[in-house]
Every structure is written in C-alpha cells, then in structure tokens.
Design a protein around this motif. Sequence first.
Motif, PDB file in Angstrom:
ATOM      1  N   GLU A  53      -0.372  11.698  -5.799  1.00  0.00           N
ATOM      2  CA  GLU A  53      -1.501  12.352  -6.444  1.00  0.00           C
ATOM      3  C   GLU A  53      -1.112  13.734  -6.972  1.00  0.00           C
ATOM      4  O   GLU A  53      -0.508  14.540  -6.270  1.00  0.00           O
ATOM      5  CB  GLU A  53      -2.665  12.505  -5.448  1.00  0.00           C
ATOM      6  CG  GLU A  53      -3.929  13.036  -6.085  1.00  0.00           C
ATOM      7  CD  GLU A  53      -5.101  13.054  -5.116  1.00  0.00           C
ATOM      8  OE1 GLU A  53      -6.147  13.589  -5.499  1.00  0.00           O
ATOM      9  OE2 GLU A  53      -4.940  12.555  -3.983  1.00  0.00           O
TER      10      GLU A  53
ATOM     11  N   SER B 172       0.746   3.699 -13.539  1.00  0.00           N
ATOM     12  CA  SER B 172       1.008   2.406 -12.868  1.00  0.00           C
ATOM     13  C   SER B 172       0.425   1.270 -13.700  1.00  0.00           C
ATOM     14  O   SER B 172      -0.468   1.483 -14.495  1.00  0.00           O
ATOM     15  CB  SER B 172       0.390   2.399 -11.475  1.00  0.00           C
ATOM     16  OG  SER B 172       0.987   3.363 -10.657  1.00  0.00           O
TER      17      SER B 172
ATOM     18  N   LEU C 270       2.075   1.582  -3.653  1.00  0.00           N
ATOM     19  CA  LEU C 270       1.040   1.765  -4.664  1.00  0.00           C
ATOM     20  C   LEU C 270       0.227   3.035  -4.446  1.00  0.00           C
ATOM     21  O   LEU C 270      -0.190   3.697  -5.406  1.00  0.00           O
ATOM     22  CB  LEU C 270       0.105   0.557  -4.668  1.00  0.00           C
ATOM     23  CG  LEU C 270      -0.780   0.350  -5.891  1.00  0.00           C
ATOM     24  CD1 LEU C 270       0.048   0.321  -7.170  1.00  0.00           C
ATOM     25  CD2 LEU C 270      -1.585  -0.925  -5.752  1.00  0.00           C
ATOM     26  N   GLU C 271       0.027   3.406  -3.186  1.00  0.00           N
ATOM     27  CA  GLU C 271      -0.785   4.575  -2.879  1.00  0.00           C
ATOM     28  C   GLU C 271      -0.003   5.556  -2.021  1.00  0.00           C
ATOM     29  O   GLU C 271      -0.561   6.205  -1.131  1.00  0.00           O
ATOM     30  CB  GLU C 271      -2.070   4.135  -2.159  1.00  0.00           C
ATOM     31  CG  GLU C 271      -2.899   3.158  -2.976  1.00  0.00           C
ATOM     32  CD  GLU C 271      -4.147   2.709  -2.257  1.00  0.00           C
ATOM     33  OE1 GLU C 271      -4.560   3.398  -1.308  1.00  0.00           O
ATOM     34  OE2 GLU C 271      -4.705   1.667  -2.640  1.00  0.00           O
TER      35      GLU C 271
ATOM     36  N   CYS D 113       4.277  -3.311  -8.493  1.00  0.00           N
ATOM     37  CA  CYS D 113       3.165  -2.381  -8.334  1.00  0.00           C
ATOM     38  C   CYS D 113       3.001  -1.446  -9.524  1.00  0.00           C
ATOM     39  O   CYS D 113       1.882  -1.127  -9.924  1.00  0.00           O
ATOM     40  CB  CYS D 113       3.361  -1.545  -7.063  1.00  0.00           C
ATOM     41  SG  CYS D 113       3.075  -2.451  -5.527  1.00  0.00           S
TER      42      CYS D 113
ATOM     43  N   GLU E 218       0.824  -1.204   0.000  1.00  0.00           N
ATOM     44  CA  GLU E 218       0.000   0.000   0.000  1.00  0.00           C
ATOM     45  C   GLU E 218       0.861   1.257   0.000  1.00  0.00           C
ATOM     46  O   GLU E 218       0.525   2.253  -0.649  1.00  0.00           O
ATOM     47  CB  GLU E 218      -0.931   0.009   1.219  1.00  0.00           C
ATOM     48  CG  GLU E 218      -1.918   1.160   1.216  1.00  0.00           C
ATOM     49  CD  GLU E 218      -2.828   1.156   2.425  1.00  0.00           C
ATOM     50  OE1 GLU E 218      -3.655   2.084   2.542  1.00  0.00           O
ATOM     51  OE2 GLU E 218      -2.716   0.241   3.261  1.00  0.00           O
TER      52      GLU E 218
END
Length: 256
Positions: A71, A256, A65-66, A92, A62
Amino acid sequence: MIHEMKQAKNAAGLFAGWQETMVWSCLQGVMGRVYGDDGEEPVSAMALLGDFCFFAGKPHRELVLEAPGLEGRDFLIMTPRDQGWAKLIEDCHGTGVQRSVRYAIKKEPDVFDRDRLRAAVDSLPEGYELRAMDQGLFLRCLEIPWCRDWVALYGDYAQYRERGLGAVILKDGEPVSGASSYSGYLGGIEIEIDTRADYRRRGLAYICGAKLILDCLERGWYPSWDAQNLWSVALAEKLGYHFDHEYVVYEWNGQS
C-alpha cells in the motif's frame, strides 16, 4: 490472514540456506520485517526490506496479493524462493509485474586483494575528493534522488553509524559517485553503488567500491554484493568478487 511476526526468527526455517543478506537482516531483527500466515509457526512467509521482498515456504495467495508494504508503493522487487511462488506472483499480478533477472555474487570473505584495492583508492583523479559517509553527507544524500538509496533505509545518522558504512566521491563539494550500505545485518552490509549520470565511465565507482570494501574489512564486516545487471557483475569481478548464479525476480509497478 497475514501476521507481522514479532519473533522473526520463527520463520528462519522457511528461509534456510538462502544466501541473501536482506533476508538475514529481517530474520535478525536488524532491519526490515517478516510476515507470515501465522504469527508463531508460519508455513508461508515474506521478508520485506526497502524495495525488496522475499517469499519462502508454501506459496500463499493472500501474502502475494495483499502483501503488507504494498500500500502506498509504486515499485517493489519480488523474489520467489521457487517456481511455485513465481507462478503465484504471475497469476496474482499479471501484467503488473515484469519478470527480470538479477545476478548473485559469491560470498567469499577471504577473496579480496587489499593491496590492489588500496591502489584503486590511490588512483582518485585530481580535482575529486573521497570521503567517508559522515552526518553532513548522510543528510545531503537524503536530499538527492539519484543517491538517496545509499542512506534511505536508516532512520537517522546514529543508526547508520552503527549499522552502515559509505564512501563518497565529491566534485566541487557535491556527491558524484558513491558506495554505501543499502542495508546492514549482523556482520556485514549489502552494498549500494552508483555514479551520477554525467560522471560515469571514469572509474569512480571502482574507486569508492574499493574504499568501502577496505573499510568493511577493517571493521570485520563482510561487504555483500548482489548485481542488478551485467555492468554491476563486471564491476564486482574487477573488485575481486566472483559470479555465482542468475535468479528470477518480479518488478511490481503498483498495479495488479
């Protein structure tokens, strides 16, 4: 769930021994942020500063990936602490990352030949002006895409004056080459150096690099250098640094 760490030093053990000043900046609370799988006792963490992030501890999907900070970006340099993180980044992000190599430079506070650096500064060709980064230059550099990174991570000139240093070569009043602090940490800076494309190969980067190193030494700061390419390694060695080792990074392009 990913947490921003209010006490970044709680992740210090995961980054222990990593000779990267941008990590130090984050852990010291000077610049950047640290995120982890737990806000108090993380086993996985990421330090984020500018265009760079550093993963340490136990690989955490996580977080890769995030990762906070992705963002709204279209570029980020991801640095894995070990092969486990490297494999996870590849898994990822797939073709959204490009594997690349950077070059770590040794941190040796007493390695610099000040007389040689002064001679370099004195070699400034006629018709050019060498100036310390002041408020006017700070604001001007923010407006110029190719040299914006010299000052972009500082919220304002007051922060730069406290935590940063820079030396800029001007031609007809405009910046054409410079060496400045990409980031700062307690006791030093991370150098960002560049020359406008039409003024390269004239020795200007060497001159402003020498000036910035001398100014750092005068202040009692260490001028840390990390090289993007072999040209940067060669310039660093000309200024007195020594190459340490290659390391792998992943350049993320916003997909991604």
